[in-house]
Design a protein around this motif. Structure first.
Motif: not given
Length: 186
Positions: A119, A123-124, A129, A177, A180-181
């Motif tokens: 992930l 994502f990073e 997305h 995303r 996740w964050d």
């Protein structure tokens, strides 16, 4: 992105190397591990091909395949971690994860670390997305670990894979995303 090298306190993720064939064979050659995979147990030649293709794909300018070695802090390869990125459509920003751990590592909490690393990569580092994964309907360990990492069960793809025993369904899990964050959906 090359080379990929990410780590958590208990697991690292790196590019495959030529010497990784035997450790990967211990994963993909094991009928217990392959029981929940989308294929039958692999032999040495097949695993050699997997490692060779992963090393070639890693150096492509438009890389869409991140087939990576999951390693313990001492460097021992115990998992295959994969992120395939959909770059075929300009409006899509998604990737599919897959993971397989050596059977003697099951139940030690490493699956969550592997998913976290995938992930983070998606994502990073790649700006995706949506990330999703599919599992065998009877693989409750995968269901639990994906849920623990925030992935939501979306539903079942019926008759998704043809294996030696016949057609098998797959259960899809995903995470966005913002989920996740911890941000609100845009």
């Amino acid at each position: 992105m090359f080379p990929v090298k990410l780590s958590s306190p208990r697991l690292g993720m790196r590019e495959f190397e030529p010497g990784d064939v035997d450790p990967l064979l211990a994963i993909y050659g094991d009928p217990l591990v392959a029981e929940h995979m989308s294929f039958e147990p692999r032999d040495r030649d097949q695993v050699t091909g997997i490692v060779d293709r992963a090393m070639k794909a890693a150096r492509r300018p438009e890389r869409n395949e991140y087939s990576l070695a999951g390693v313990l802090p001492g460097g021992e390869l115990v998992a295959h971690l994969r992120l395939a990125v959909d770059i075929g459509h300009p409006l899509q920003s998604s990737g599919q994860i897959g993971f397989a751990f050596r059977a003697d590592q099951w139940g030690r909490g490493l699956g969550g670390h592997g998913i976290q690393l995938l992930l983070r990569l998606g994502f990073e580092h790649l700006g995706l997305h949506r990330i999703w994964g599919a599992r065998s309907p009877v693989n409750e360990r995968s269901a639990r670990v994906m849920a623990q990492e925030g992935m939501v069960e979306e539903g079942t793809i019926r008759g998704h894979l043809k294996l030696a025993g016949g057609w098998r369904d797959s259960v899809v899990h995903s995470i966005l995303r913002p989920e996740w964050d911890g941000q609100d959906e845009e």
